[in-house]
Design a protein around this motif. Structure first.
Motif, PDB file in Angstrom:
ATOM      1  N   GLY A   1      -2.918   5.547  -1.113  1.00  0.00           N
ATOM      2  CA  GLY A   1      -4.021   4.594  -1.051  1.00  0.00           C
ATOM      3  C   GLY A   1      -4.093   3.654  -2.226  1.00  0.00           C
ATOM      4  O   GLY A   1      -5.083   2.927  -2.384  1.00  0.00           O
TER       5      GLY A   1
ATOM      6  N   VAL B   1       0.858  -1.193   0.000  1.00  0.00           N
ATOM      7  CA  VAL B   1       0.000   0.000   0.000  1.00  0.00           C
ATOM      8  C   VAL B   1       0.889   1.235   0.000  1.00  0.00           C
ATOM      9  O   VAL B   1       1.872   1.299   0.746  1.00  0.00           O
ATOM     10  N   ASP B   2       0.568   2.181  -0.835  1.00  0.00           N
ATOM     11  CA  ASP B   2       1.350   3.418  -0.785  1.00  0.00           C
ATOM     12  C   ASP B   2       0.570   4.520  -0.060  1.00  0.00           C
ATOM     13  O   ASP B   2      -0.594   4.327   0.317  1.00  0.00           O
ATOM     14  N   ASP B   3       1.240   5.630   0.128  1.00  0.00           N
ATOM     15  CA  ASP B   3       0.640   6.669   0.962  1.00  0.00           C
ATOM     16  C   ASP B   3      -0.523   7.383   0.280  1.00  0.00           C
ATOM     17  O   ASP B   3      -1.216   8.186   0.899  1.00  0.00           O
TER      18      ASP B   3
ATOM     19  N   TYR C   1       5.532   3.472   1.641  1.00  0.00           N
ATOM     20  CA  TYR C   1       4.877   2.195   1.377  1.00  0.00           C
ATOM     21  C   TYR C   1       4.682   1.427   2.683  1.00  0.00           C
ATOM     22  O   TYR C   1       5.508   1.515   3.590  1.00  0.00           O
TER      23      TYR C   1
ATOM     24  N   ARG D   1      -2.744   3.068   5.317  1.00  0.00           N
ATOM     25  CA  ARG D   1      -1.672   3.706   4.551  1.00  0.00           C
ATOM     26  C   ARG D   1      -0.454   3.953   5.447  1.00  0.00           C
ATOM     27  O   ARG D   1      -0.598   4.072   6.666  1.00  0.00           O
TER      28      ARG D   1
ATOM     29  N   GLU E   1      -5.081   4.756  -6.734  1.00  0.00           N
ATOM     30  CA  GLU E   1      -5.017   5.617  -5.549  1.00  0.00           C
ATOM     31  C   GLU E   1      -6.402   5.785  -4.934  1.00  0.00           C
ATOM     32  O   GLU E   1      -7.405   5.861  -5.652  1.00  0.00           O
TER      33      GLU E   1
END
Lengths: 102, 244
Positions: B62, B58-60, B180, B105, B97
């Motif tokens: 979403g 998961v990235d920041d 991440y 996140r 995203e």
């Protein structure tokens, strides 16, 4: 679902094409195809189904035949109990009131 | 003959007793709605088992990637850039995203200072890359010149705050890449979606199961039963039950 109120002139029918009956000792299991529900009938409710599957009957015309079918007197099987059982069978759709134009 | 009469009398007496109970209010028709109820309940009782281990990255922002690649962590707890890229490229499922709730996140990370005027071709920069403890770059990669996909990392790009960006516009920290979070699920992972349905008929997603289910629900809503997401039929079943 009951579609009442009903009168003494209301005629009742049981459509045996819509049910599958299996006898288990003194109880009868009936599967109602329309609703998908399964019901357990005792000798009284089964007798009502049997009588009403032959022809449409009013309650008053059916009651004596039902007593004859179960081999009981009115002292043992009150008329009100038969009437209540009609409504229970109507409630689950095993018997239906005949509409006027039928 | 007397015995037969006795049995008959007993039989009639039993029926009389039954009718008395009926007159007292006992139902003469017993309804079993077991078949219908079980059908409804089974929609909620289904469970998902995923035979192989997998990860959700998961990235920041979403976005999420679901796959089985390996992602190693650096000593600082960040992930190696090359692992991130490899995982994203080999992911089985990718979600855009905003697909993942904020609670899943990653936290903000510490950024390295970015110098947009930095010249990638000087010797100092070469030495800096060779000594990069993320292990992302090799000498051959560096010498291969521009146009190589990996080479994109050798050009310093900065965000508005002066943070160095990787090719996915994620800020690179001194040791590994941040931005991440990785959730790992072991083989034969099991989850029962019905456990996360409230009595009011809504989802109450929490924990690692909640992340998996939230993505599974999105996948099912887009692809229905035709999808290849593990256990999608179970998710569809629950969604049907919920009328969603």
């Amino acid at each position: 679902m009951p579609a009442g109120p009903y009168s003494d002139q209301t005629q009742w029918l049981a459509n045996k094409d819509q049910i599958i009956l299996r006898q288990l000792d003194d109880a009868t299991v009936v599967f109602h195809k329309t609703s998908g529900d399964t019901h357990v009938l005792n000798f009284l409710s089964l007798a009502i189904i049997n009588i009403l599957s032959n022809d449409a009957e009013t309650f008053n015309s059916a009651a004596p035949k039902i007593l004859l079918e179960i081999g009981m007197e009115q002292d043992d099987c009150p008329i009100q109990l038969i009437k209540d059982t009609f409504l229970q069978l109507d409630d689950v759709g095993l018997i239906v009131p005949r509409v006027a134009d039928e | 003959m007397a015995k037969k009469n006795s049995n008959s009398n007993r039989f009639l007496e039993q029926r009389r007793q039954l009718l008395k109970l009926g007159a007292a209010g006992m139902p003469m028709v017993l309804t079993l709605r077991a078949s219908a109820q079980q059908a409804v309940i089974s929609q909620l009782r289904c469970a998902i088992t995923v035979p192989n281990s997998f990860k959700i990255l998961v990235d920041d922002a979403g976005a999420a990637w679901v796959g089985s690649g390996s992602i190693a962590q650096t000593s600082s707890g960040n992930y190696k850039d090359k692992d991130i890229i490899a995982f994203q490229e080999s992911a089985n499922f990718i979600f855009p995203e905003g697909s993942v709730a904020a609670s899943y996140r990653p936290d903000e990370c510490e950024y390295e200072t970015c110098d947009p005027d930095d010249d990638d071709d000087d010797d100092d920069d070469l030495l800096a890359h060779l000594s990069d403890d993320t292990g992302t770059y090799s000498l051959n990669d560096y010498l291969a010149g521009s146009g190589d996909e990996d080479d994109a990392h050798s050009h310093t790009q900065c965000d508005d705050d002066g943070h160095t960006l990787d090719e996915h516009d994620h800020s690179i920290v001194t040791n590994g890449v941040c931005g991440y979070a990785c959730y790992e699920y072991s083989r034969n992972y099991e989850v029962s979606p019905g456990d996360y349905v409230t009595e009011g008929g809504s989802w109450n997603l929490a924990g690692d199961d909640g992340l998996y289910l939230s993505l599974a629900i999105q996948y099912a809503e887009e692809n229905g039963n035709d999808g290849v997401w593990p256990g999608v039929s179970c998710i569809v079943s629950v969604l049907n039950y919920l009328g969603q």
